[in-house]
Enzyme design. Structure first.
Site, PDB file in Angstrom:
ATOM      1  N   SER A  20       6.690  50.364 -54.827  1.00  0.00           N
ATOM      2  CA  SER A  20       7.897  51.181 -54.988  1.00  0.00           C
ATOM      3  C   SER A  20       8.205  51.415 -56.465  1.00  0.00           C
ATOM      4  O   SER A  20       8.279  50.473 -57.242  1.00  0.00           O
ATOM      5  CB  SER A  20       9.103  50.467 -54.358  1.00  0.00           C
ATOM      6  OG  SER A  20       8.888  50.285 -52.986  1.00  0.00           O
ATOM      7  N   HIS A  51       6.375  55.756 -50.406  1.00  0.00           N
ATOM      8  CA  HIS A  51       4.946  55.426 -50.461  1.00  0.00           C
ATOM      9  C   HIS A  51       4.142  56.560 -49.824  1.00  0.00           C
ATOM     10  O   HIS A  51       4.412  56.934 -48.681  1.00  0.00           O
ATOM     11  CB  HIS A  51       4.644  54.147 -49.666  1.00  0.00           C
ATOM     12  CG  HIS A  51       5.192  52.896 -50.276  1.00  0.00           C
ATOM     13  ND1 HIS A  51       4.456  52.095 -51.109  1.00  0.00           N
ATOM     14  CD2 HIS A  51       6.397  52.311 -50.178  1.00  0.00           C
ATOM     15  CE1 HIS A  51       5.196  51.065 -51.493  1.00  0.00           C
ATOM     16  NE2 HIS A  51       6.375  51.172 -50.941  1.00  0.00           N
ATOM     17  N   HIS A  73       2.773  46.851 -45.580  1.00  0.00           N
ATOM     18  CA  HIS A  73       3.369  45.534 -45.782  1.00  0.00           C
ATOM     19  C   HIS A  73       3.239  44.672 -44.524  1.00  0.00           C
ATOM     20  O   HIS A  73       3.186  45.194 -43.410  1.00  0.00           O
ATOM     21  CB  HIS A  73       4.857  45.668 -46.119  1.00  0.00           C
ATOM     22  CG  HIS A  73       5.137  46.447 -47.357  1.00  0.00           C
ATOM     23  ND1 HIS A  73       5.094  47.821 -47.390  1.00  0.00           N
ATOM     24  CD2 HIS A  73       5.459  46.046 -48.612  1.00  0.00           C
ATOM     25  CE1 HIS A  73       5.381  48.230 -48.613  1.00  0.00           C
ATOM     26  NE2 HIS A  73       5.611  47.182 -49.386  1.00  0.00           N
ATOM     27  N   TYR A  75       5.559  43.122 -43.200  1.00  0.00           N
ATOM     28  CA  TYR A  75       6.732  43.319 -42.342  1.00  0.00           C
ATOM     29  C   TYR A  75       6.626  44.564 -41.467  1.00  0.00           C
ATOM     30  O   TYR A  75       7.470  44.810 -40.621  1.00  0.00           O
ATOM     31  CB  TYR A  75       8.032  43.342 -43.166  1.00  0.00           C
ATOM     32  CG  TYR A  75       8.161  44.449 -44.192  1.00  0.00           C
ATOM     33  CD1 TYR A  75       8.311  45.781 -43.815  1.00  0.00           C
ATOM     34  CD2 TYR A  75       8.151  44.145 -45.549  1.00  0.00           C
ATOM     35  CE1 TYR A  75       8.437  46.787 -44.759  1.00  0.00           C
ATOM     36  CE2 TYR A  75       8.275  45.135 -46.496  1.00  0.00           C
ATOM     37  CZ  TYR A  75       8.426  46.451 -46.100  1.00  0.00           C
ATOM     38  OH  TYR A  75       8.537  47.442 -47.041  1.00  0.00           O
ATOM     39  N   GLU A  76       5.582  45.358 -41.655  1.00  0.00           N
ATOM     40  CA  GLU A  76       5.422  46.560 -40.830  1.00  0.00           C
ATOM     41  C   GLU A  76       4.674  46.295 -39.531  1.00  0.00           C
ATOM     42  O   GLU A  76       4.182  47.208 -38.915  1.00  0.00           O
ATOM     43  CB  GLU A  76       4.679  47.644 -41.618  1.00  0.00           C
ATOM     44  CG  GLU A  76       5.478  48.200 -42.775  1.00  0.00           C
ATOM     45  CD  GLU A  76       4.667  49.175 -43.607  1.00  0.00           C
ATOM     46  OE1 GLU A  76       4.472  50.312 -43.161  1.00  0.00           O
ATOM     47  OE2 GLU A  76       4.222  48.779 -44.700  1.00  0.00           O
ATOM     48  N   ALA A 103       8.155  46.393 -56.505  1.00  0.00           N
ATOM     49  CA  ALA A 103       9.561  46.264 -56.890  1.00  0.00           C
ATOM     50  C   ALA A 103      10.006  44.886 -56.444  1.00  0.00           C
ATOM     51  O   ALA A 103       9.556  44.390 -55.406  1.00  0.00           O
ATOM     52  CB  ALA A 103      10.396  47.337 -56.213  1.00  0.00           C
ATOM     53  N   MET A 198       8.614  41.420 -51.266  1.00  0.00           N
ATOM     54  CA  MET A 198       8.069  41.416 -49.898  1.00  0.00           C
ATOM     55  C   MET A 198       6.605  41.857 -49.838  1.00  0.00           C
ATOM     56  O   MET A 198       6.141  42.337 -48.801  1.00  0.00           O
ATOM     57  CB  MET A 198       8.911  42.349 -49.014  1.00  0.00           C
ATOM     58  CG  MET A 198      10.396  42.034 -49.012  1.00  0.00           C
ATOM     59  SD  MET A 198      11.319  43.281 -48.096  1.00  0.00           S
ATOM     60  CE  MET A 198      13.012  42.863 -48.567  1.00  0.00           C
ATOM     61  N   SER A 199       5.877  41.691 -50.928  1.00  0.00           N
ATOM     62  CA  SER A 199       4.502  42.226 -50.939  1.00  0.00           C
ATOM     63  C   SER A 199       3.614  41.402 -51.875  1.00  0.00           C
ATOM     64  O   SER A 199       3.953  40.288 -52.258  1.00  0.00           O
ATOM     65  CB  SER A 199       4.519  43.691 -51.389  1.00  0.00           C
ATOM     66  OG  SER A 199       4.871  43.775 -52.758  1.00  0.00           O
ATOM     67  N   ASN A 222      16.897  44.856 -59.102  1.00  0.00           N
ATOM     68  CA  ASN A 222      18.229  44.306 -58.830  1.00  0.00           C
ATOM     69  C   ASN A 222      18.221  42.817 -59.132  1.00  0.00           C
ATOM     70  O   ASN A 222      17.163  42.195 -59.181  1.00  0.00           O
ATOM     71  CB  ASN A 222      18.598  44.527 -57.348  1.00  0.00           C
ATOM     72  CG  ASN A 222      17.544  43.952 -56.409  1.00  0.00           C
ATOM     73  OD1 ASN A 222      16.525  44.593 -56.151  1.00  0.00           O
ATOM     74  ND2 ASN A 222      17.769  42.743 -55.933  1.00  0.00           N
ATOM     75  N   HIS A 234      17.306  49.686 -49.581  1.00  0.00           N
ATOM     76  CA  HIS A 234      16.044  50.285 -50.017  1.00  0.00           C
ATOM     77  C   HIS A 234      16.323  51.490 -50.912  1.00  0.00           C
ATOM     78  O   HIS A 234      15.617  51.720 -51.902  1.00  0.00           O
ATOM     79  CB  HIS A 234      15.196  50.689 -48.807  1.00  0.00           C
ATOM     80  CG  HIS A 234      13.790  51.072 -49.151  1.00  0.00           C
ATOM     81  ND1 HIS A 234      12.933  50.231 -49.842  1.00  0.00           N
ATOM     82  CD2 HIS A 234      13.092  52.206 -48.934  1.00  0.00           C
ATOM     83  CE1 HIS A 234      11.768  50.834 -50.019  1.00  0.00           C
ATOM     84  NE2 HIS A 234      11.841  52.044 -49.480  1.00  0.00           N
TER      85      HIS A 234
HETATM   86  N1  HPA Z   1      14.424  40.921 -52.490  1.00  0.00           N
HETATM   87  C1  HPA Z   1      13.232  41.163 -51.889  1.00  0.00           C
HETATM   88  N2  HPA Z   1      12.496  42.231 -52.168  1.00  0.00           N
HETATM   89  C2  HPA Z   1      12.961  43.098 -53.091  1.00  0.00           C
HETATM   90  C3  HPA Z   1      14.181  42.911 -53.735  1.00  0.00           C
HETATM   91  C4  HPA Z   1      14.949  41.751 -53.421  1.00  0.00           C
HETATM   92  O1  HPA Z   1      16.049  41.516 -53.967  1.00  0.00           O
HETATM   93  N3  HPA Z   1      14.357  43.946 -54.587  1.00  0.00           N
HETATM   94  C5  HPA Z   1      13.259  44.745 -54.454  1.00  0.00           C
HETATM   95  N4  HPA Z   1      12.410  44.234 -53.542  1.00  0.00           N
END
Ligand code: HPA
Length: 261
Positions: A20, A51, A73, A75-76, A103, A198-199, A222, A234
């Protein structure tokens, strides 16, 4: 597939997996040849906003590259080995290095949203492996120096010369797709992580198993849940990532172009 050589005579040495916010790197590839994942055996279908599902073959600086626009991912659908076919094929084609991007949320006040962190190590908190089902002794992969120390040192030198701050830290892999709770963020800090996402970790394991060197970069979008004021989503991840993308992509392009393998 239209030929026996899915890469049409191109011989990439470096594969770059864009997460991302990092998509604009694909436009920096010289002499590009774009192949949809659907035409490449073993490559996944991806379904995440932001993506694409395309491999871009070409050059960055002196290096032949294969840029993967989009990953599937865990999670998919729960498959931690979703990128196995792609990584296996790239390794068989002669790729020596996988450069990953993602990200991530920051767990460290010294690393602010919009800044970049290179992975020095990771925590596989999901405690699942894409190597389950492999046989033979090669599956017992040594994960020390998973993120190549010599290449990390080169990347830090390139970032310094480009005047771009590049933090370094430990990335904690969580399954998602929900964001963390504040208690989970405090746990991750206690465990010694500086970023959460998450990746990336499954692909690092797959790449090390395939004999590739690995570098990985997080765009911090963040502060972890509860550390900052903003609500996580997201859309927020993509908005911050898009804002920071020019600097992130400039660094990534400079790093790839400047690496000596
Ligand atoms: N947590 C998990 N995955 C993320 C985050 C987060 O705060 N920000 C971007 N991907």
């Amino acid at each position: 597939m239209s030929s026996g050589d899915p890469f049409r005579g191109r011989r990439p040495r470096i594969a770059v997996l864009l997460g991302s916010g990092w998509a604009p790197l694909a436009q920096r590839v010289a002499d590009p040849l774009c192949l949809p994942y659907a035409e490449l055996p073993g490559f996944p279908a991806t379904g995440i906003a932001g993506h694409r599902s395309e491999l871009v073959l070409g050059r960055i600086g002196p290096h032949q590259v294969a840029v993967l626009c989009g990953r599937r991912h865990a999670y998919e659908g729960g498959d931690t080995a979703a990128m196995k076919g792609a990584i296996t094929m790239l390794a068989a084609a002669g790729v020596e290095l996988l450069v990953q991007t993602n990200a991530a949320g920051s767990l460290d006040e010294a690393m602010q949203p919009g800044e970049l962190m290179m992975l020095g190590d990771h925590l596989n908190l999901v405690q699942q492996s894409p190597l389950v089902g492999e046989s033979g002794s090669a599956r017992f992969v040594d994960m020390r120096d998973a993120y190549d120390p010599a290449l990390r040192a080169q990347a830090q030198g390139i970032a310094r010369r480009a005047g771009i701050t590049l933090h370094e830290g430990v990335y904690a892999w969580v399954l998602g797709p929900q964001f963390e709770t504040p208690a989970e963020i405090r746990m991750l800090q206690t465990l010694g992580a500086q970023a959460v996402g998450m990746s990336t970790v499954p692909e690092t394991i797959l790449a090390r198993h395939a004999g590739l060197r690995v570098l990985a970069f997080s765009l911090l979008t963040n502060m972890g849940c509860g550390l900052g004021a903003e609500a996580l989503s997201h859309a927020h991840t993509l908005a911050v990532a898009n804002d920071a993308a020019p600097r992130a992509v400039a660094l990534l392009e400079a790093v790839i172009a400047g690496l000596e393998l």
